[in-house]
Scaffold this motif. Structure first.
Motif, PDB file in Angstrom:
ATOM      1  N   ILE A 152      90.685   0.967  47.752  1.00  0.00           N
ATOM      2  CA  ILE A 152      90.961   1.934  46.336  1.00  0.00           C
ATOM      3  C   ILE A 152      92.044   1.336  45.727  1.00  0.00           C
ATOM      4  O   ILE A 152      91.790   1.421  44.412  1.00  0.00           O
ATOM      5  N   LEU A 153      92.904   0.797  46.155  1.00  0.00           N
ATOM      6  CA  LEU A 153      94.118   0.241  45.296  1.00  0.00           C
ATOM      7  C   LEU A 153      93.733  -0.812  44.669  1.00  0.00           C
ATOM      8  O   LEU A 153      93.681  -1.131  43.479  1.00  0.00           O
ATOM      9  N   ILE A 154      92.730  -1.813  45.244  1.00  0.00           N
ATOM     10  CA  ILE A 154      92.407  -3.011  44.595  1.00  0.00           C
ATOM     11  C   ILE A 154      91.561  -2.709  43.495  1.00  0.00           C
ATOM     12  O   ILE A 154      91.302  -3.174  42.394  1.00  0.00           O
ATOM     13  N   GLY A 155      90.611  -1.572  43.712  1.00  0.00           N
ATOM     14  CA  GLY A 155      89.577  -1.144  42.549  1.00  0.00           C
ATOM     15  C   GLY A 155      90.445  -0.708  41.605  1.00  0.00           C
ATOM     16  O   GLY A 155      90.188  -0.742  40.430  1.00  0.00           O
ATOM     17  N   ALA A 156      91.476   0.184  42.069  1.00  0.00           N
ATOM     18  CA  ALA A 156      92.148   0.632  40.769  1.00  0.00           C
ATOM     19  C   ALA A 156      93.055  -0.037  39.969  1.00  0.00           C
ATOM     20  O   ALA A 156      93.333  -0.123  38.877  1.00  0.00           O
ATOM     21  N   THR A 157      93.376  -1.481  40.727  1.00  0.00           N
ATOM     22  CA  THR A 157      94.048  -2.347  40.142  1.00  0.00           C
ATOM     23  C   THR A 157      93.128  -2.992  39.067  1.00  0.00           C
ATOM     24  O   THR A 157      93.671  -3.481  37.876  1.00  0.00           O
ATOM     25  N   ALA A 158      91.944  -3.442  39.400  1.00  0.00           N
ATOM     26  CA  ALA A 158      91.137  -3.838  38.225  1.00  0.00           C
ATOM     27  C   ALA A 158      90.823  -3.004  37.332  1.00  0.00           C
ATOM     28  O   ALA A 158      90.812  -3.211  35.989  1.00  0.00           O
ATOM     29  N   PHE A 159      90.665  -1.575  37.552  1.00  0.00           N
ATOM     30  CA  PHE A 159      90.551  -0.545  36.660  1.00  0.00           C
ATOM     31  C   PHE A 159      91.642  -0.720  35.673  1.00  0.00           C
ATOM     32  O   PHE A 159      91.644  -0.637  34.315  1.00  0.00           O
ATOM     33  N   SER A 160      92.749  -0.732  36.123  1.00  0.00           N
ATOM     34  CA  SER A 160      94.256  -0.497  35.134  1.00  0.00           C
ATOM     35  C   SER A 160      94.192  -1.925  34.298  1.00  0.00           C
ATOM     36  O   SER A 160      94.659  -1.752  33.172  1.00  0.00           O
ATOM     37  N   LEU A 161      93.627  -2.970  34.796  1.00  0.00           N
ATOM     38  CA  LEU A 161      93.487  -4.301  33.967  1.00  0.00           C
ATOM     39  C   LEU A 161      92.790  -3.996  32.783  1.00  0.00           C
ATOM     40  O   LEU A 161      93.153  -4.386  31.681  1.00  0.00           O
ATOM     41  N   VAL A 162      91.479  -3.433  32.761  1.00  0.00           N
ATOM     42  CA  VAL A 162      90.644  -3.303  31.701  1.00  0.00           C
ATOM     43  C   VAL A 162      91.314  -2.285  30.764  1.00  0.00           C
ATOM     44  O   VAL A 162      91.133  -2.272  29.879  1.00  0.00           O
ATOM     45  N   PHE A 163      91.811  -1.105  31.523  1.00  0.00           N
ATOM     46  CA  PHE A 163      92.082   0.084  30.703  1.00  0.00           C
ATOM     47  C   PHE A 163      93.281  -0.458  29.825  1.00  0.00           C
ATOM     48  O   PHE A 163      93.245  -0.130  28.469  1.00  0.00           O
ATOM     49  N   VAL A 164      94.296  -1.089  30.536  1.00  0.00           N
ATOM     50  CA  VAL A 164      95.364  -1.726  29.190  1.00  0.00           C
ATOM     51  C   VAL A 164      94.640  -2.633  28.452  1.00  0.00           C
ATOM     52  O   VAL A 164      95.012  -2.765  26.945  1.00  0.00           O
ATOM     53  N   TYR A 165      93.820  -3.454  28.657  1.00  0.00           N
ATOM     54  CA  TYR A 165      93.257  -4.502  28.018  1.00  0.00           C
ATOM     55  C   TYR A 165      92.412  -3.811  26.726  1.00  0.00           C
ATOM     56  O   TYR A 165      92.690  -4.409  25.414  1.00  0.00           O
ATOM     57  N   SER A 166      91.834  -2.824  27.099  1.00  0.00           N
ATOM     58  CA  SER A 166      91.226  -2.147  25.958  1.00  0.00           C
ATOM     59  C   SER A 166      92.169  -1.237  24.996  1.00  0.00           C
ATOM     60  O   SER A 166      91.660  -0.722  23.951  1.00  0.00           O
ATOM     61  N   GLY A 167      93.383  -1.318  25.042  1.00  0.00           N
ATOM     62  CA  GLY A 167      94.279  -0.480  24.450  1.00  0.00           C
ATOM     63  C   GLY A 167      94.436   0.959  24.706  1.00  0.00           C
ATOM     64  O   GLY A 167      94.845   1.812  23.852  1.00  0.00           O
TER      65      GLY A 167
END
Length: 443
Positions: free
Chosen positions: A304-319
């Motif tokens: 879950i932590l690894i999946g959440a890390t990927a999620f946060s990367l895209v979330f921040v990238y999208s602004g």
């Protein structure tokens, strides 16, 4: 707005039962591609540039994963899980419940009070919510029903006491929050002691009040006159002292600064095996089964932590993080408006998703905003921890409700739902007192 839509898509996948880690990973890849496409193609970019943008978005993932795997704070998670599973398989709950039942049974609501006290002991020694609820559901619930306890009250008591492992140290959620907030685990453990004791005390006071107002809800049990009070006390102490010593060694070494949480967790794991030996429950199969269960639970958490890390990367990238921050910082009441809204969001999400997803997805979004507003991180982390504990009780997806229903076949789901409502209210009241009177809790 891509990041906002991404959050909604993840919640939709979780609501239909898709595995958490895969939900985060799949949503991250899909919306990462959408974000990269909208960034490159409308401005006349080529597909090659689109691919380069997409892969550069995830270029930090290997380093993030390596950082997770080498995190010394998170190393305490599997060790504490192993300690809890060994103690659960050593039938610690059965011994404590039997001893406490004999000690407090003659008091109105005595079995319910015993259940809460045992839940507190299990929380401080095992921290495994599912195991605590199941054990008390199998042992304590039949006793309460046999002696005429109100079904909703009995069910609510078991569910609420079983969730104490989320706030009483050494709690897994406190370790996770300490890592996310970047604060020492020992400081967060210490800050959680008073709120957790207030919560336990509030549960007991509630039981005493309702049993006093209506004795039929939780009648006293006639004591066995053949067993002296001295014998009952001695039996209770014999059941309490060994796990209490283990708790004292593990938490005491952390609070005293003698050992790190990871070192204390390793001592706790060894201590659990020693207790299993003293209880004459130790075997190679017990250790092997406990290790396998630890690997399974730990793998779930880290996936879950690894999946959440990927999620946060895209979330921040999208602004999207900027949109959320601007909205939160412009709320009426500034800090208080942010606290009320953030606690409300976490509470509502707790109806539908697990505390791990909330910790790794929602909390990192709220953390920088709280820092901008100058909110004490330890205080904020404790508020979140108590709020997340409530998620185990809130219908329709509270895990404690499912655990109890799984072992209480003759109990209606509506009885369980009715029973947890007063305890949810108690948790909200305690949460409100921490918000209003932080100095009382010595943060």
């Amino acid at each position: 707005m891509v990041g906002i839509y991404m959050f909604g898509a993840a919640l939709a996948l979780l609501a239909v039962g898709y595995p958490v880690a895969f939900s985060f990973g799949a949503v991250s890849i899909i919306f990462g591609a959408i974000s990269a496409y909208m960034e490159i193609i409308p401005d006349g970019g080529t597909m090659l540039e689109f691919y380069e943008e997409f892969f550069s978005m995830f270029s930090m993932m290997p380093f993030r994963i390596y950082s997770i795997m080498t995190n010394k704070i998170l190393l305490a998670v599997p060790l504490f899980i192993f300690m809890g599973i060994v103690l659960q398989k050593s039938h610690l709950a059965e011994r404590l419940l039997e001893a406490m039942g004999r000690l407090f049974g003659s008091v109105r609501g005595g079995v319910a009070i015993s259940t809460i006290i045992v839940g507190t002991m299990l929380a401080a020694s095992t921290g495994v919510v599912g195991a605590s609820v199941v054990a008390m559901g199998v042992i304590s619930l039949p006793v309460m029903l046999k002696y005429g306890y109100n079904k909703p009250l009995a069910c609510g008591t078991i569910c609420a006491s079983g969730t104490l492992g989320q706030i009483i140290p050494p709690s897994i959620i406190l370790i996770i929050l300490a890592d996310i907030f970047g604060i020492p685990v020992g400081d967060l453990f210490g800050a959680a002691v008073v709120p957790s004791l207030v919560l336990v005390g509030s549960y007991i006071v509630y039981i005493l009040i309702v049993s006093f107002l209506d004795p039929k809800l939780a009648p006293a049990i006639k004591t066995d006159d053949s067993i002296s009070t001295k014998t009952r006390v001695f039996t209770a102490l014999k059941a309490i002292i060994p796990p209490f010593l283990l708790i004292f060694i593990v938490l005491g070494s952390i609070f005293a600064g003698v050992a790190t949480p990871t070192e204390s967790a390793s001592v706790g794991a060894i201590g659990a095996l020693i207790l299993a030996k003293l209880y004459k429950e130790f075997s190679f199969n017990l250790m092997l089964d406990s290790a396998k269960e630890t690997v399974r639970i730990t793998s779930m958490v880290f996936a879950i932590l690894i999946g959440a890390t990927a999620f946060s990367l895209v979330f921040v990238y999208s602004g999207a993080d900027g949109i959320v921050e601007d909205f939160m910082l412009n709320l009426p009441g500034e800090k208080w408006g942010f606290l009320i809204l953030s606690m409300g969001i976490i509470f509502i999400l707790g109806f539908f998703i697990d505390f791990i997803e909330i910790s790794y997805i929602v909390v990192p979004i709220l953390l920088p905003i709280s820092q901008t507003l100058g909110i004490d991180p330890i205080w904020f982390a404790i508020l979140i921890a108590i709020n997340l504990q409530t998620s185990f009780l809130t219908p329709p997806f509270g895990f404690s409700l499912f655990y109890l229903k799984g072992v209480a076949k003759d109990i209606k789901t509506t009885d369980i739902y009715k029973g947890v409502i007063p305890f949810i209210a108690i948790q909200i009241i305690v949460l409100a007192t921490i918000v209003l009177f932080p100095s009382f809790y010595r943060f």
